[in-house]
Design a protein around this motif. Structure first.
Motif, short mmCIF file in Angstrom:
data_model
loop_
_atom_site.label_atom_id
_atom_site.label_comp_id
_atom_site.label_asym_id
_atom_site.label_seq_id
_atom_site.Cartn_x
_atom_site.Cartn_y
_atom_site.Cartn_z
N ARG A 72 15.93 30.15 -36.27
CA ARG A 72 15.27 31.43 -37.08
C ARG A 72 16.18 32.61 -36.92
O ARG A 72 16.81 33.21 -35.79
N ALA A 73 16.48 33.38 -37.93
CA ALA A 73 17.06 34.61 -37.79
C ALA A 73 16.12 35.83 -37.52
O ALA A 73 16.34 36.85 -37.26
N SER A 74 14.96 35.49 -37.93
CA SER A 74 13.76 36.38 -37.79
C SER A 74 13.24 36.68 -36.46
O SER A 74 13.48 35.91 -35.29
N ASP A 75 12.47 37.58 -36.12
CA ASP A 75 12.04 37.91 -34.88
C ASP A 75 10.23 37.94 -34.95
O ASP A 75 9.52 38.98 -35.07
N VAL A 76 10.02 36.62 -35.55
CA VAL A 76 8.51 36.78 -35.84
C VAL A 76 7.51 37.04 -34.70
O VAL A 76 6.29 37.43 -35.10
#
Length: 577
Positions: A424-428
């Protein structure tokens, strides 16, 4: 940017441009496209005598009818069309392809048309599923080549390029394109679509250019594996999660008798309840009007109103039945308890020990389904992937002892390979940076209005950064020349599928943003938890393990009988129609 209207306009053109009585002939793909935007009764009012499938070789010959052929330019459909033209069943043929057709395919048709019955061949770009006005799908499951991390499955890639380009052409939009940098799937699709627009530039010219071109943003489902794993609490999302929506149809054949008198729903269901009450009250009003038949004129008026009255009666019964079944399952499976734990895992800075205890409580809950048990275990695995105290083997053992299907338990071991922190590139989960952690902590201190709807999909964060001009080129590079103006038309496309909940979130964002940007959401598929897990399973194990996830969880295949048509008029998933 209304995709339902775009497809309806194409269908309207097909049937209007061919005067007189006609037969509409479809393939297995375009049957789905048409049925989403037109009912059979509507299409039959357009001087259409019969609707049939191209693959049905046993169709009766009707030389007095004209044939409107609407098919995808696939090898399968073109071969069937060649056979049709060699022994024509209709007097004239008007052929409409749902996407760009190859020169070689046109040559095949020309050679087969020995009787010179083909009067017209056109390309109409309706090669996608227009689910809601602001939501479309390509119906692709399994985008990634199994065993090859971050690589497209070849046929899925070709289909994604065709379907997405058709959606853009139907809306007459030539966009600039950005994509999620860490995703080779997003980059590959952006590159191929850019090459297609460049290679056929004339097709993508739509008269006067807009001052600010539309923006196509290509995202990857793996950047947000959380949203499709959560129980959702808006109407369309709940129907899809608990009952399943297949091409806008819901199978009610296995639903027991339900009572419309239930009053056990909580605050998050009030909006749906209120809409249902309004629909029922409107029906009752019409019922009272129809009781006042005192003259011949009243009788004539009733006969004119009867089709609409009957349709309204059916709508009320269907939605009362659906809503009653949703409430029954919520209480039967104790979804309030498990959903609260899901939301805490996704949104709150919950301590590991407490989270583990909560997950075990759901797995041990005799009311919980195997899906609920697996769901919280997967959220736990994603959330505490890098926690040294994480107890994945203990949860695997617990799920095995509860009798969850071994293939499904195995997903717990591969979910981090599919969409873990390194992917993931996101910080969910808000635990990759101090800023994200602080924001989540502040949100926790302020409290939330509704614990069941506190989660916000990752794509809303992307949209917010985009509209504030804070979206970094390093994270979302350009596949086309860049622009700095704020776009008014935005197409979000998610490789790996979208959810109905994200459609609601996008619609709310658009309404709340100054200037009300037009935002269209699309994806390779529309997920509930079942289909998302199937996506993960196919990506990790491939077709050799292609037993439906839903079958493993429910003990039966997904329903094939499409009984009730669910039709939404906008992106508001609580809408009842």
């Amino acid at each position: 940017m209304n995709v339902v209207k775009a497809v309806r306009d194409y269908v309207e053109k097909m049937v209007k441009d061919v005067p007189g009585m006609k037969a509409v002939i479809l393939d297995r793909f375009t049957t789905q496209y048409l049925s989403l935007v037109y009912s059979q009764s509507e299409i039959l009012q357009k001087e259409v005598y019969v609707i049939d499938k191209l693959e049905n070789a046993g169709r009766a010959a009707m030389q007095h009818l004209k044939a409107v052929i609407y098919v995808r330019p696939s090898e399968e459909s073109v071969s069937q069309l060649v056979a049709e033209l060699r022994a024509p069943k209709y007097g004239q043929y008007y052929i409409y392809f749902s996407n760009q057709v190859k020169k070689s395919q046109l040559e095949q048709l020309a050679e087969a048309d020995e009787h010179e019955v083909v009067k017209e061949v056109l390309e109409l770009y309706a090669d996608f599923l227009a689910v809601n006005p602001g939501l479309f799908s390509l119906g692709i499951t399994g985008c990634m080549l199994s065993g090859a991390r971050d690589t497209w499955e070849e046929r899925a890639m070709g289909r994604a390029v065709e379907g997405l380009s058709a959606a853009l052409l139907s809306l007459r939009r030539r966009p600039v394109i950005r994509y999620a940098k860490m995703s080779n799937l997003a980059k590959g699709l952006a590159t191929e679509l850019t090459l297609r627009m460049q290679s056929d530039a004339a097709l993508w010219q739509f008269g006067r250019n807009q001052d600010v071109p539309p923006l196509l943003m290509i995202l990857d489902r793996r950047d947000d594996p959380v949203t499709p794993l959560l129980n959702q609490w808006t109407y369309q999302s709940m129907v899809h999660e608990l009952l399943g929506i297949y091409n806008n149809r819901v199978d009610l054949s296995n639903i027991p008798d339900t009572s419309s008198g239930r009053r056990q729903e909580k605050d998050e269901l009030k909006e749906v309840s209120q809409n249902l009450v309004l629909l029922t009250e409107e029906f009752q009003k019409h019922t009272q009007e129809n009781k006042k038949i005192e003259s011949i004129e009243d009788m004539k008026a009733f006969i004119e109103r009867y089709p609409k009255f009957k349709q309204m009666s059916g709508n009320v019964v269907k939605h009362v039945t659906v809503f009653g079944e949703i409430v029954r399952r919520i209480n039967l499976n104790d979804l309030y308890s498990s959903s609260e734990i899901e939301q805490n895992l996704a949104c709150q800075n919950v301590e590991h020990a407490q989270a583990l205890e909560d997950v075990r409580s759901v797995i041990d809950n005799n009311k919980a389904t195997d899906l609920d048990r697996l769901r919280v275990a997967l959220l736990y695995a994603l959330r505490f992937e890098r926690n040294s105290s994480a107890s994945i083997p203990a949860l695997v053992d617990l799920l095995n002892r509860r009798g969850v299907h071994p293939d499904l338990v195995a997903i717990l071991s591969v979910i981090t390979r599919y969409a873990g922190a390194d992917v993931r590139a996101s910080d969910v989960f808000g635990n990759k940076s101090i800023i994200s952690f602080t924001k989540k902590a502040l949100k926790g201190l302020k409290g939330v209005d509704n614990i069941f709807t506190q989660h916000e999909p990752y794509l809303v964060e992307v949209l917010d950064s985009l509209m504030k001009n804070k979206l970094k080129d390093q994270q979302f590079p350009w596949a086309t020349p860049s622009m700095r103006e704020r776009p008014q038309d935005i197409i979000l496309f998610v490789v790996g599928g979208v959810t109905y909940e994200e459609a609601v979130a996008v619609d709310k964002f658009s309404r709340a943003t100054p200037g009300n940007p037009r935002i269209l959401l699309g994806g390779t598929n529309i997920h509930n938890t079942f289909s998302f897990l199937e996506e993960v399973e196919k990506s990790m194990y491939g077709p050799r393990n292609s037993i439906f996830v839903e079958r493993k969880l429910r003990g039966a295949a997904p329903p094939k009988t499409e009984v009730i048509k669910y039709k939404s008029t906008d992106n508001q998933s609580s809408q009842l129609t």
